[in-house]
Design a protein around this motif. Structure first.
Motif, PDB file in Angstrom:
ATOM      1  N   MET A  26     -88.568  35.579  47.782  1.00  0.00           N
ATOM      2  CA  MET A  26     -88.411  34.371  48.590  1.00  0.00           C
ATOM      3  C   MET A  26     -88.990  34.569  49.989  1.00  0.00           C
ATOM      4  O   MET A  26     -89.637  33.673  50.548  1.00  0.00           O
ATOM      5  N   GLN A  27     -88.792  35.760  50.555  1.00  0.00           N
ATOM      6  CA  GLN A  27     -89.318  36.041  51.892  1.00  0.00           C
ATOM      7  C   GLN A  27     -90.846  36.043  51.913  1.00  0.00           C
ATOM      8  O   GLN A  27     -91.458  35.647  52.903  1.00  0.00           O
ATOM      9  N   ASP A  30     -94.832  31.436  50.062  1.00  0.00           N
ATOM     10  CA  ASP A  30     -95.264  30.444  51.039  1.00  0.00           C
ATOM     11  C   ASP A  30     -94.282  29.279  51.112  1.00  0.00           C
ATOM     12  O   ASP A  30     -94.044  28.718  52.187  1.00  0.00           O
ATOM     13  N   ILE A  31     -93.729  28.915  49.942  1.00  0.00           N
ATOM     14  CA  ILE A  31     -92.838  27.757  49.848  1.00  0.00           C
ATOM     15  C   ILE A  31     -91.674  28.089  48.919  1.00  0.00           C
ATOM     16  O   ILE A  31     -91.856  28.757  47.892  1.00  0.00           O
ATOM     17  N   ILE A  32     -90.478  27.613  49.260  1.00  0.00           N
ATOM     18  CA  ILE A  32     -89.319  27.700  48.376  1.00  0.00           C
ATOM     19  C   ILE A  32     -88.990  26.290  47.906  1.00  0.00           C
ATOM     20  O   ILE A  32     -88.801  25.382  48.717  1.00  0.00           O
ATOM     21  N   ALA A  33     -88.941  26.103  46.588  1.00  0.00           N
ATOM     22  CA  ALA A  33     -88.707  24.777  46.009  1.00  0.00           C
ATOM     23  C   ALA A  33     -87.427  24.799  45.186  1.00  0.00           C
ATOM     24  O   ALA A  33     -87.022  25.833  44.662  1.00  0.00           O
ATOM     25  N   GLY A  34     -86.794  23.618  45.070  1.00  0.00           N
ATOM     26  CA  GLY A  34     -85.604  23.553  44.244  1.00  0.00           C
ATOM     27  C   GLY A  34     -84.794  22.295  44.475  1.00  0.00           C
ATOM     28  O   GLY A  34     -85.144  21.436  45.285  1.00  0.00           O
ATOM     29  N   TYR A  35     -83.703  22.208  43.734  1.00  0.00           N
ATOM     30  CA  TYR A  35     -82.734  21.124  43.861  1.00  0.00           C
ATOM     31  C   TYR A  35     -82.145  21.167  45.269  1.00  0.00           C
ATOM     32  O   TYR A  35     -81.858  22.240  45.812  1.00  0.00           O
ATOM     33  N   LYS A  36     -81.965  20.008  45.878  1.00  0.00           N
ATOM     34  CA  LYS A  36     -81.568  19.924  47.283  1.00  0.00           C
ATOM     35  C   LYS A  36     -80.313  20.742  47.603  1.00  0.00           C
ATOM     36  O   LYS A  36     -80.243  21.408  48.637  1.00  0.00           O
ATOM     37  N   THR A  37     -79.313  20.706  46.733  1.00  0.00           N
ATOM     38  CA  THR A  37     -78.078  21.442  46.985  1.00  0.00           C
ATOM     39  C   THR A  37     -78.338  22.941  47.103  1.00  0.00           C
ATOM     40  O   THR A  37     -77.737  23.629  47.945  1.00  0.00           O
ATOM     41  N   ILE A  39     -81.299  24.337  47.900  1.00  0.00           N
ATOM     42  CA  ILE A  39     -82.094  24.538  49.116  1.00  0.00           C
ATOM     43  C   ILE A  39     -81.174  24.640  50.335  1.00  0.00           C
ATOM     44  O   ILE A  39     -81.370  25.474  51.223  1.00  0.00           O
ATOM     45  N   ASP A  40     -80.140  23.799  50.364  1.00  0.00           N
ATOM     46  CA  ASP A  40     -79.207  23.807  51.493  1.00  0.00           C
ATOM     47  C   ASP A  40     -78.460  25.133  51.610  1.00  0.00           C
ATOM     48  O   ASP A  40     -78.028  25.516  52.707  1.00  0.00           O
ATOM     49  N   LEU A  41     -78.289  25.842  50.492  1.00  0.00           N
ATOM     50  CA  LEU A  41     -77.625  27.143  50.516  1.00  0.00           C
ATOM     51  C   LEU A  41     -78.548  28.240  51.049  1.00  0.00           C
ATOM     52  O   LEU A  41     -78.088  29.204  51.678  1.00  0.00           O
ATOM     53  N   ILE A  42     -79.852  28.096  50.797  1.00  0.00           N
ATOM     54  CA  ILE A  42     -80.808  29.132  51.178  1.00  0.00           C
ATOM     55  C   ILE A  42     -81.320  28.954  52.607  1.00  0.00           C
ATOM     56  O   ILE A  42     -81.612  29.932  53.303  1.00  0.00           O
ATOM     57  N   LYS A  43     -81.425  27.723  53.070  1.00  0.00           N
ATOM     58  CA  LYS A  43     -81.999  27.465  54.397  1.00  0.00           C
ATOM     59  C   LYS A  43     -81.350  28.273  55.525  1.00  0.00           C
ATOM     60  O   LYS A  43     -82.062  28.812  56.388  1.00  0.00           O
ATOM     61  N   PRO A  44     -80.024  28.391  55.580  1.00  0.00           N
ATOM     62  CA  PRO A  44     -79.443  29.189  56.658  1.00  0.00           C
ATOM     63  C   PRO A  44     -79.814  30.671  56.584  1.00  0.00           C
ATOM     64  O   PRO A  44     -79.807  31.369  57.595  1.00  0.00           O
ATOM     65  N   ILE A  45     -80.150  31.153  55.381  1.00  0.00           N
ATOM     66  CA  ILE A  45     -80.510  32.561  55.194  1.00  0.00           C
ATOM     67  C   ILE A  45     -81.971  32.798  55.568  1.00  0.00           C
ATOM     68  O   ILE A  45     -82.318  33.815  56.175  1.00  0.00           O
ATOM     69  N   LEU A  46     -82.837  31.839  55.193  1.00  0.00           N
ATOM     70  CA  LEU A  46     -84.277  31.948  55.477  1.00  0.00           C
ATOM     71  C   LEU A  46     -84.739  30.678  56.197  1.00  0.00           C
ATOM     72  O   LEU A  46     -85.479  29.860  55.642  1.00  0.00           O
ATOM     73  N   PRO A  47     -84.318  30.478  57.438  1.00  0.00           N
ATOM     74  CA  PRO A  47     -84.597  29.207  58.138  1.00  0.00           C
ATOM     75  C   PRO A  47     -86.059  28.984  58.473  1.00  0.00           C
ATOM     76  O   PRO A  47     -86.472  27.850  58.688  1.00  0.00           O
ATOM     77  N   GLU A  48     -86.854  30.043  58.490  1.00  0.00           N
ATOM     78  CA  GLU A  48     -88.250  29.906  58.911  1.00  0.00           C
ATOM     79  C   GLU A  48     -89.180  29.467  57.776  1.00  0.00           C
ATOM     80  O   GLU A  48     -90.342  29.133  58.017  1.00  0.00           O
ATOM     81  N   LYS A  49     -88.685  29.447  56.549  1.00  0.00           N
ATOM     82  CA  LYS A  49     -89.553  29.148  55.403  1.00  0.00           C
ATOM     83  C   LYS A  49     -89.844  27.653  55.286  1.00  0.00           C
ATOM     84  O   LYS A  49     -89.115  26.801  55.799  1.00  0.00           O
TER      85      LYS A  49
END
Length: 244
Positions: A26-27, A30-37, A39-49
């Motif tokens: 994931m790090q 280039d892009i992380i894709a997925g179901y919105k729920t 994505i919301d779990l991963i964004k705080p872990i990898l906010p720059e992606k």
């Protein structure tokens, strides 16, 4: 230049339960894709992606978008909760790439499944042979699900139930319980976990005879014991047969 697709099992969602390999891909994507729920779990872990999210029941469209991004040379991580190969996005992603006769490389990265997450919180109910069954008849005919319930019950398997009940599927769990009571005693131990290893986590124990009266929803994983499952020291354990 063709990119690459990783289909990533992110486990329950917290960073402590994401494998180092999953975090690495994931790090470096280039892009992380997925179901919105998810994505919301991963964004705080990898906010720059960079992220590409979509809603429920958009699985094919999501995979086609991921494939197009890979065709443009991007490395994409398509995420699923739990393990991507267990009721997740791995299969449909491979199917979509194959349907378009694409040579894009798809690599599946495993994650901690809902069944194993719930089992660890309940004790050790999966110590012997077990099956996972989804009670969602959205993609599988209900008649086939019932047939599989009979097979699992007659085979004395421990059963991990996914998608046990929703707002529109009220009776599926009741039918499953009635079916399994043909093979197991009403006092058979059952455990169920809501939001396993997440902020709203709840861990509960009951019996097969009382399960129908419990508060079960789509965020719940239910594990139904077999004839060898017992409550040991307050934990649910399927006895394997060691001499102690």
């Amino acid at each position: 230049m063709t990119g690459k697709i990783f289909v990533v099992g992110m486990g329950p969602g917290g960073q402590e339960h994401i494998s180092p390999k999953a975090m690495e891909v994931m790090q470096t994507s280039d892009i992380i894709a997925g179901y919105k729920t998810y994505i919301d779990l991963i964004k705080p872990i990898l906010p720059e992606k960079e992220y590409a999210s979509s809603g429920m029941k958009k699985e094919v469209e999501r995979c086609e978008e991921v494939m197009q991004l890979a065709k443009e040379g991007k490395t994409v991580s398509l995420i699923s909760s739990g393990d991507a190969g267990i009721y997740g996005m791995a299969g449909i992603m491979i199917e979509v790439v194959n349907a378009h006769n694409s040579n894009i490389d798809v690599e599946v990265i495993p994650g901690i499944s809902a069944a194993t997450s719930a089992a660890s919180l309940l004790g050790a109910p999966l110590m012997n042979d077990f099956v996972t069954l989804s009670l969602s008849d959205l993609l599988t005919p209900w008649e086939l699900i019932v047939k599989r319930l009979h097979a699992a019950g007659s085979g004395d398997f421990v059963i991990a139930l996914y998608n046990p009940r929703s707002k529109t599927r009220i009776k599926n769990l009741d039918v499953a319980i009635e079916t399994l009571l043909q093979y197991q005693k009403p006092e058979t131990p059952v455990g169920f976990v809501k939001h396993a290893m997440r902020e709203k986590q709840e861990v509960h124990y009951t019996t097969l005879g009382e399960l129908k009266n419990c508060d079960i929803d789509m965020f719940t994983t239910v594990i139904i014991g077999n004839s060898r499952t017992e409550m040991v020291g307050g934990k649910m354990v399927t006895i394997r047969g060691y001499k102690i």
